[in-house]
Design an enzyme around this catalytic site. Structure first.
Site, PDB file in Angstrom:
ATOM      1  CB  SER A 110      -1.112   0.071   1.123  1.00 33.08           C
ATOM      2  OG  SER A 110      -1.514   1.165   1.605  1.00 33.08           O
ATOM      3  CE1 TYR A 132      -7.207   3.439  -1.869  1.00 29.84           C
ATOM      4  CE2 TYR A 132      -5.192   3.646  -0.805  1.00 29.84           C
ATOM      5  CZ  TYR A 132      -6.440   3.044  -0.890  1.00 29.84           C
ATOM      6  OH  TYR A 132      -6.654   2.055  -0.126  1.00 29.84           O
ATOM      7  CB  THR A 158      -6.930   0.924  -4.409  1.00 32.33           C
ATOM      8  OG1 THR A 158      -5.962  -0.121  -4.427  1.00 32.33           O
ATOM      9  CG2 THR A 158      -8.147   0.439  -3.700  1.00 32.33           C
ATOM     10  CE  LYS A 256      -7.263  -4.337  -3.079  1.00 30.66           C
ATOM     11  NZ  LYS A 256      -8.014  -3.358  -2.282  1.00 30.66           N
ATOM     12  CG  HIS A 280     -11.048  -0.791   0.140  1.00 32.22           C
ATOM     13  ND1 HIS A 280     -10.541  -0.092  -0.731  1.00 32.22           N
ATOM     14  CD2 HIS A 280     -10.343  -0.881   1.178  1.00 32.22           C
ATOM     15  CE1 HIS A 280      -9.478   0.367  -0.448  1.00 32.22           C
ATOM     16  NE2 HIS A 280      -9.182   0.046   1.189  1.00 32.22           N
TER      17      HIS A 280
HETATM   18  C1  LIG Z   1      -6.624  -2.633   7.737  1.00 34.61           C
HETATM   19  C2  LIG Z   1      -6.981  -2.700   6.458  1.00 34.61           C
HETATM   20  C3  LIG Z   1      -6.327  -1.852   5.590  1.00 34.61           C
HETATM   21  C4  LIG Z   1      -6.602  -1.678   4.258  1.00 34.61           C
HETATM   22  N1  LIG Z   1      -5.636  -0.775   3.237  1.00 34.61           N
HETATM   23  C5  LIG Z   1      -5.712  -0.770   2.177  1.00 34.61           C
HETATM   24  C6  LIG Z   1      -4.944  -0.001   1.221  1.00 34.61           C
HETATM   25  O1  LIG Z   1      -4.031   0.699   1.897  1.00 34.61           O
HETATM   26  N2  LIG Z   1      -4.651   0.030  -0.166  1.00 34.61           N
HETATM   27  C7  LIG Z   1      -6.045  -1.065  -0.483  1.00 34.61           C
HETATM   28  O2  LIG Z   1      -5.810  -1.110  -1.782  1.00 34.61           O
HETATM   29  N3  LIG Z   1      -6.706  -1.874  -0.040  1.00 34.61           N
HETATM   30  C8  LIG Z   1      -6.637  -1.742   1.322  1.00 34.61           C
HETATM   31  N4  LIG Z   1      -7.319  -2.602   2.084  1.00 34.61           N
HETATM   32  C9  LIG Z   1      -8.128  -3.655   1.270  1.00 34.61           C
HETATM   33  C10 LIG Z   1      -7.506  -4.679   1.028  1.00 34.61           C
HETATM   34  O3  LIG Z   1      -6.431  -4.668   0.089  1.00 34.61           O
HETATM   35  C11 LIG Z   1      -8.372  -6.019   0.656  1.00 34.61           C
HETATM   36  O4  LIG Z   1      -8.876  -5.578  -0.544  1.00 34.61           O
HETATM   37  C12 LIG Z   1      -9.227  -6.517   1.730  1.00 34.61           C
HETATM   38  O5  LIG Z   1      -8.724  -6.655   3.089  1.00 34.61           O
HETATM   39  C13 LIG Z   1      -9.747  -7.772   1.377  1.00 34.61           C
HETATM   40  O6  LIG Z   1     -10.570  -8.479   2.231  1.00 34.61           O
HETATM   41  P1  LIG Z   1     -10.103  -9.519   3.270  1.00 34.61           P
HETATM   42  O7  LIG Z   1      -9.661  -8.372   4.367  1.00 34.61           O
HETATM   43  O8  LIG Z   1     -11.552 -10.075   3.914  1.00 34.61           O
HETATM   44  O9  LIG Z   1      -9.249 -10.549   2.729  1.00 34.61           O
HETATM   45  C14 LIG Z   1      -7.296  -2.583   3.531  1.00 34.61           C
HETATM   46  C15 LIG Z   1      -7.819  -3.548   4.324  1.00 34.61           C
HETATM   47  C16 LIG Z   1      -7.890  -3.520   5.680  1.00 34.61           C
HETATM   48  C17 LIG Z   1      -8.760  -4.570   6.532  1.00 34.61           C
END
Ligand SMILES: Cc1cc2nc3c(=O)[nH]c(=O)nc-3n(C[C@H](O)[C@H](O)[C@H](O)COP(=O)(O)O)c2cc1C
Length: 393
Positions: A110, A132, A158, A256, A280
């Site tokens: 990220s 982003y 994303t 994404k 997300h």
């Molecule tokens: C704590 C947290 C922070 C996240 N930060 C980002 C991020 O900075 N960029 C991004 O593209 N997705 C982010 N996501 C989404 C994850 O990349 C992913 O899409 C998501 O966690 C998938 O679902 P799961 O946690 O059930 O596996 C974040 C998710 C969580 C739980």
């Protein structure tokens, strides 16, 4: 193998250990979903609605899991989804990168991560940098240049973020900086979780809430809120902006956050290499269906033209196999590895990846499939009301 102090046998156990180890606010930030958490829950529960059609004899002695994603060979069809603002473990994304490297797979880093693209790409040769649409085109170009110099192998953009913050259960407060004042405020919950603090104390540093990958050249890393403010002030991206971004990057490129076949087709039009069907992790628009329910309509629209990945709700190897049977090339995981890291650092992330790899192998065996590439929808029992696709125009 039954769980021991150093090994957990399921992602559910990793989550229980994470809950015991992390201060309440840090744990809540990991399990959070927007508003009622309808999407968050559906992401996980929808996998439970899909059944398998196993066979019992003439089963393959060996099962193959290797595949490629965004031009990189990976040993099994699971990669690390980018997650920002981690205060889970002092080694943060570098520990995750090492565990993924040892497992022969890729990490999405990220741009809101706590560790730099240089450190992470040095630890994992298959690092994909996630951005982003934040700041001017010039500052975005500088970020791409930095990722290229660090030898990032692909770019992930994303797009599914609507700045929705409300959570019915009450969002944990994130301090601007973890200075002494903030530590005093969080002291009661931190003192209840001394092992977490001890891990950081050993490194001589407090959890850092700055975002090194969004620093302008020659300037210190902005705070999370500073960077978030800049993002809020940036005009929202158009498809032309994303086409420009893809052309500027020039290499393998993923969008994404796709949940609509029309957007998948637009992604194809602008020449992307891959998309991830994602909401997300239930942290965007609540009420969006589970990604696995939408996957078939996206695969039908563009599956023969670009790589289609899925993320959201993956907690076991059999979930991965279900996604692949419905046409995903691979999946990305988020919370599962964050819980693993909270439970046992780098070894905990490796543990989670091993659980998923083992679960994929068991499901392939049960289904009588010698390779992840042989999986088809007929391997599943799909309830008639399972999928969600927008009504045709
Ligand atoms: C704590 C947290 C922070 C996240 N930060 C980002 C991020 O900075 N960029 C991004 O593209 N997705 C982010 N996501 C989404 C994850 O990349 C992913 O899409 C998501 O966690 C998938 O679902 P799961 O946690 O059930 O596996 C974040 C998710 C969580 C739980």
């Amino acid at each position: 193998m039954a769980s021991t102090r150093e090994w957990f046998e399921s992602v559910a156990e990793a989550q229980r250990r994470a809950k015991r180890r992390l201060p309440r606010s840090v744990y809540l930030a990991l399990v959070a979903g927007t508003e009622r958490g309808i999407t968050l829950e559906d992401n996980v529960n929808a996998f439970g609605e899909l059944g398998f059609r196993p066979h019992i004899a003439d089963l393959p002695r060996q099962r193959e899991q290797a595949t490629t994603v965004l031009g990189q060979e990976i040993s099994f069809p699971v990669i690390i989804s980018p997650t920002g603002v981690q205060a889970v473990h002092p080694e943060g994304e570098v520990a995750v990168a090492r565990a993924a490297q040892a497992a022969g797979t890729a990490i999405g880093l990220s741009s809101f991560a706590s560790r730099s693209i240089e450190d992470v790409a040095a630890a994992n040769e298959r690092t994909f940098f996630q951005v982003y649409w934040v700041g001017s085109r010039e500052s975005i170009q500088q970020r791409l240049e930095r990722a290229r110099a660090a030898k990032a192998k692909a770019l992930i953009v994303t797009l599914d973020w609507t700045f929705a913050h409300r959570r019915d259960w009450g969002s944990p407060a994130i301090p601007e900086r973890l200075d002494l004042k903030a530590m005093a405020r969080f002291a009661p919950e931190v003192l209840r979780r001394p092992r977490w603090l001890l891990d950081f104390a050993r490194t001589g540093k407090l959890p850092d809430l700055t975002v090194p990958n969004l620093a302008n050249p020659g300037e210190p890393a902005p705070t999370f809120f500073g960077a978030y403010g800049q993002w809020l002030g940036t005009p929202l991206a158009s498809w032309d902006d994303i086409r420009w971004l893809r052309e500027e990057w020039g290499g393998p490129f993923m969008i994404k956050g796709i949940m609509h076949p029309d957007d998948a087709r637009r992604a194809v039009d602008i020449g992307v290499s891959a998309i991830s069907v994602s909401n997300h992790g239930g942290n965007n628009l609540d009420g969006t269906p589970a990604t696995i329910r939408v996957l078939p309509s996206i695969v039908e629209a563009v599956g023969d033209q670009i790589e289609v990945l899925l993320d959201g709700g993956i907690r076991r190897g059999s979930d991965v196999v279900k996604a692949l049977a419905l046409g995903a090339r691979a999946v990305m995981v988020g919370r599962a590895y964050l819980w693993g890291m909270a439970a046992n650092g780098e070894a905990g992330v490796a543990n989670v990846l091993e659980i998923l790899r083992g679960g994929i192998d068991e499901a392939l065996l049960g289904l009588g499939r010698a390779s992840v590439h042989d999986l088809v929808p007929e391997d599943l029992i799909i309830p008639s009301d399972f999928t969600r696709a927008p009504a045709p125009a």
